[in-house]
Design a protein around this motif. Structure first.
Motif, PDB file in Angstrom:
ATOM      1  N   LEU A 532       0.833  -1.196   0.000  1.00 41.57           N
ATOM      2  CA  LEU A 532       0.000   0.000   0.000  1.00 41.57           C
ATOM      3  C   LEU A 532       0.872   1.252   0.000  1.00 41.57           C
ATOM      4  N   TYR A 533       1.934   1.239   0.792  1.00 41.59           N
ATOM      5  CA  TYR A 533       2.833   2.386   0.861  1.00 41.59           C
ATOM      6  C   TYR A 533       3.621   2.572  -0.439  1.00 41.59           C
ATOM      7  N   ALA A 534       3.732   1.497  -1.233  1.00 42.40           N
ATOM      8  CA  ALA A 534       4.478   1.571  -2.492  1.00 42.40           C
ATOM      9  C   ALA A 534       3.643   2.159  -3.625  1.00 42.40           C
ATOM     10  N   LEU A 535       2.387   2.506  -3.351  1.00 40.44           N
ATOM     11  CA  LEU A 535       1.534   3.124  -4.366  1.00 40.44           C
ATOM     12  C   LEU A 535       2.233   4.340  -4.967  1.00 40.44           C
ATOM     13  N   SER A 536       2.266   4.420  -6.294  1.00 47.47           N
ATOM     14  CA  SER A 536       2.900   5.552  -6.960  1.00 47.47           C
ATOM     15  C   SER A 536       2.250   6.862  -6.529  1.00 47.47           C
ATOM     16  N   TYR A 537       3.065   7.861  -6.258  1.00 47.29           N
ATOM     17  CA  TYR A 537       2.530   9.158  -5.828  1.00 47.29           C
ATOM     18  C   TYR A 537       1.642   9.777  -6.893  1.00 47.29           C
ATOM     19  N   MET A 538       1.790   9.358  -8.159  1.00 44.19           N
ATOM     20  CA  MET A 538       0.943   9.883  -9.222  1.00 44.19           C
ATOM     21  C   MET A 538      -0.497   9.374  -9.118  1.00 44.19           C
ATOM     22  N   TRP A 539      -0.720   8.309  -8.347  1.00 46.49           N
ATOM     23  CA  TRP A 539      -2.067   7.785  -8.162  1.00 46.49           C
ATOM     24  C   TRP A 539      -2.728   8.329  -6.894  1.00 46.49           C
ATOM     25  N   TYR A 540      -2.025   9.154  -6.127  1.00 44.61           N
ATOM     26  CA  TYR A 540      -2.580   9.627  -4.859  1.00 44.61           C
ATOM     27  C   TYR A 540      -3.910  10.347  -5.045  1.00 44.61           C
ATOM     28  N   SER A 541      -3.967  11.280  -5.987  1.00 48.84           N
ATOM     29  CA  SER A 541      -5.174  12.088  -6.149  1.00 48.84           C
ATOM     30  C   SER A 541      -6.347  11.238  -6.631  1.00 48.84           C
ATOM     31  N   ALA A 542      -6.112  10.367  -7.605  1.00 51.65           N
ATOM     32  CA  ALA A 542      -7.182   9.506  -8.108  1.00 51.65           C
ATOM     33  C   ALA A 542      -7.678   8.561  -7.012  1.00 51.65           C
ATOM     34  N   THR A 543      -6.744   8.027  -6.220  1.00 56.65           N
ATOM     35  CA  THR A 543      -7.119   7.147  -5.111  1.00 56.65           C
ATOM     36  C   THR A 543      -7.971   7.896  -4.098  1.00 56.65           C
ATOM     37  N   ALA A 544      -7.576   9.132  -3.792  1.00 53.49           N
ATOM     38  CA  ALA A 544      -8.322   9.941  -2.830  1.00 53.49           C
ATOM     39  C   ALA A 544      -9.739  10.217  -3.320  1.00 53.49           C
ATOM     40  N   VAL A 545      -9.879  10.556  -4.605  1.00 50.84           N
ATOM     41  CA  VAL A 545     -11.211  10.836  -5.164  1.00 50.84           C
ATOM     42  C   VAL A 545     -12.098   9.601  -5.064  1.00 50.84           C
ATOM     43  N   LEU A 546     -11.566   8.450  -5.448  1.00 48.43           N
ATOM     44  CA  LEU A 546     -12.340   7.213  -5.377  1.00 48.43           C
ATOM     45  C   LEU A 546     -12.752   6.909  -3.938  1.00 48.43           C
ATOM     46  N   PHE A 547     -11.835   7.085  -3.002  1.00 51.93           N
ATOM     47  CA  PHE A 547     -12.116   6.795  -1.597  1.00 51.93           C
ATOM     48  C   PHE A 547     -13.202   7.732  -1.063  1.00 51.93           C
ATOM     49  N   VAL A 548     -13.073   9.026  -1.338  1.00 50.18           N
ATOM     50  CA  VAL A 548     -14.039  10.007  -0.834  1.00 50.18           C
ATOM     51  C   VAL A 548     -15.428   9.748  -1.418  1.00 50.18           C
TER      52      VAL A 548
END
Length: 668
Positions: A532-548
């Protein structure tokens, strides 16, 4: 200084500034401060928030486009992108494609919503859609993000200046921070916009000078490209779907789109800028004019990065402490290839600080607007006079400038500036974007879903971000070479950090120097959550949107979803009407999920969902000349039209001014 070219890999020393360079750098600060002073004097009789925060609401799209470009294409891009090319591969070129989707999303999905509501703070939307508490939570999250980002932007060029001149790091931080704070405080939004326009010119001049002189030293860009190919750095074909891959085509295009839409679509600094245009069409034009500028700066920096690698391809400057961080690499290169030309290093540092000044000034103005509208007016002084509101905005801009200076120390601990900045956008900006998407595109969401989505989204993303700092993901860098260093080494051997792998150069084939799916070395104390910590930083925003969105919808359904038929259609984005306007109505109507967009369409003057706001929006604001004149005109049944023609009786025609109250007129 002698005109003889002595590069660092020949001498082991870094060239420093001359007097001419210091003068050029000083002139940048003086000119920027002068623009602020000019507009402070010019607009001294217009002491109102519309002038100070919105530049009067009648700006030409061209300076707005330049300001939008300068606001987030800062020194971080100028320093970080060439370092990315040196340390990794050309995969980062792919992010330019995401800018196309970002421009479309900002101009045609998010911007019309804000124009419909006539907002000065983007977070006013959250109150209309959810509640005042959600608005406050969103605006405070933005303030936290922007303060950290501005501190990072200020620290990056100051570090560069320190590395190439010997000028004290914190001396440059304080001097530049104070100048930026002063011209933003006294000059307002007009000073910010026109200073940004000047600073964009400085950025392009500096980048072109570096690229041209670098190519001259190497005998042409073809030689630079050839050297990059030999090392395996020329690599565009990583289409791995693995989200742990640092840079793949998918993470850079899709992840990059979400990262930058969070900036251009809902970030107050950008919303406030395009709302200075008098109409939606002109604001959209500003966004699209900004698009080629984004690509031009990105690819200039990428090309410079390849030239930098070719120049140091036989003598890695990191191996013998010529530079200590990646962000100092470009300044070293500038001093090597331009140091013998008096004034050009000064032009480069002026270029760097132009990016920093524009970003910080944009941020200070946005923070002042948000706190004034979302906190002071919303909770404490609802009937604050225009004069008091403007003075309060100036004080807020000044206070935030001082806070930014203090937070610069925190920014110095975040590592490489490019990845740190984009990670910050994902960790904080991503949940904010998710909150707006939840409200604009999912009519069933309620305030409890909004609260839960934002709060848990921030916690989740900080958990990933902090975990990535503790359990750093395995991201092998490109190979380096030190066989061409020409000075007499005082050490008996290369430093231990220079491994046999790094000292070798790979073959001339186009094969990348590492496989993106190569497994990371396993350590005994590795966390079970390391993937989970190895997730590319470029996916942070997309991951956050999906989670929210997922959390927000689940909580909304559990606590009682909103009825789409009862929601004001101005608050919901008709996404399918925007993406597929030529489909038959019988197909598009179910995709509105019961929201009454068809009623808005009927009320439009020219037809189409947003046609009714393609008029001069901010110029529809009602102006009050004086109470006496207002009463007299109201008694006579006349109001003055904007173009100065004959009065119009009993009302306001399109473009006219009424004299009743200081609110926006809605044509909906």
């Amino acid at each position: 200084m002698s005109n003889e070219k002595l590069f660092s890999f020949q001498t082991g020393k870094v060239t420093h500034f001359t007097t001419v360079d210091y003068v050029l750098f000083g002139l940048l600060l003086v000119f920027s401060a002068g623009i602020g002073l000019f507009f402070a004097i010019k607009d001294r009789r217009h002491n109102d928030t519309k002038t100070f925060l919105m530049a009067g609401g009648n700006m030409n799209p061209f300076p707005v486009a330049l300001s939008l470009l300068a606001s987030f294409m800062s020194a971080i891009t100028l320093l970080g992108t060439p370092a990315e090319m040196y340390n990794y591969t050309t995969m980062y070129y792919w992010i330019g494609l995401s800018y196309l989707f970002v421009a479309f999303g900002a101009a045609h999905v998010f911007m019309p919503i804000f124009y419909r509501l006539r907002v000065r703070s983007a977070y006013e939307y959250l109150e209309h859609r959810f509640s005042k508490g959600v608005r406050t939570a969103g605006s405070m999250t933005f303030c936290f993000q922007m303060l950290l980002y501005m501190a990072l932007v200020l620290y990056a060029p100051s570090l560069a200046l320190n590395s190439v001149t010997g000028f004290t790091l914190w001396g440059s931080v304080i001097s530049v921070g104070i100048v930026c704070t002063l011209y933003t405080t006294i000059g307002g939004m007009k000073a910010v916009l026109f200073t940004d326009s000047f600073q964009v010119g400085m950025m392009f001049a500096g980048l072109l000078a570096i690229l041209i002189q670098g190519n001259i030293e190497l005998g042409g860009f073809a030689n630079a490209w050839e050297e990059a190919e030999k090392s395996g750095r020329v690599y565009f074909t990583d289409f791995s779907p693995d989200p742990k891959v640092r840079h793949s085509a998918w993470s850079l295009v899709i992840g990059g789109t979400f990262t930058w839409v969070a900036i251009y679509g809902v970030n107050q600094a950008q919303v406030q800028r395009y709302c200075t245009c008098p109409s939606l069409k002109k604001a959209q034009l500003a966004i699209w004019l900004n698009f080629p500028g984004l690509c031009l700066i990105l690819y200039l920096c990428c090309l410079i990065g390849m030239v930098v690698y070719a120049f140091y391809s036989k003598c890695d400057p990191f191996s013998f402490n010529l530079v200590k961080t990646s962000d100092q690499l470009l300044p070293l290169f500038v001093m090597d290839v331009l140091g013998h030309l008096k004034g050009f290093p000064g032009l480069f540092v002026a270029c760097l600080f132009s990016g920093a000044l524009s970003t910080i000034s944009s941020g200070l103005s946005a923070l002042a607007a948000v706190v004034l509208e979302d906190v002071i007016k919303a909770y404490f002084f609802k009937n604050l006079s225009e004069n008091a509101a403007t003075n309060t905005s100036k004080v807020l801009a000044f206070v935030f400038g001082i806070i930014c200076l203090g937070l610069t120390y925190v920014a110095s601990l975040l590592g490489g500036v490019l990845q740190a900045a984009l990670s910050l956008f994902g960790m904080i900006g991503g949940p904010l974007l998710g909150l707006f998407i939840l409200g604009m595109m999912f009519p069933w969401a309620n305030k409890w879903g909004a609260y839960s989505g934002l709060l848990l989204g921030l916690v989740f993303m900080f958990w990933i971000g902090v975990g990535a700092q503790i359990y750093k993901p395995y991201n092998p860098k490109a190979p380096i070479n030190i066989t061409g260093c020409n000075w007499n080494l005082t050490t008996t051997a290369a430093p231990a950090t220079v491994s046999a792998f790094n000292q070798s150069i790979v073959s001339t084939s186009a094969t990348p120097f590492f496989n993106s799916t190569e497994p990371a070395p396993v350590t005994e104390d590795e966390s079970v959550l390391a993937p989970l910590y190895a997730l590319s930083y470029m996916w942070y925003s997309a991951t956050a949107v999906l989670f929210v969105v997922v959390v927000g919808l689940i909580v909304s359904l559990l606590t009682g979803p909103e009825d789409p038929k009862k929601i004001d259609p101005k608050l919901i984005c008709p996404l399918f009407d925007i993406l597929f306007p030529y489909l038959p109505e019988k197909i598009r109507k179910p995709m509105r999920f019961g929201v009454r967009h068809d009623e808005v369409d009927k009320e439009s003057k020219e037809g189409g969902i947003f046609a009714d706001i393609n008029t001069d929006v901010l110029n529809q604001e009602i102006k009050v000349d004086s109470v006496e004149k207002g009463k007299e005109r109201e008694a006579n049944g006349f109001v003055k039209t904007e173009n100065g023609n004959a009065p119009t009786k009993n009302g306001v025609e399109n473009g006219g001014y009424a004299v009743i109250e200081t609110e926006f007129v809605s044509h909906l």
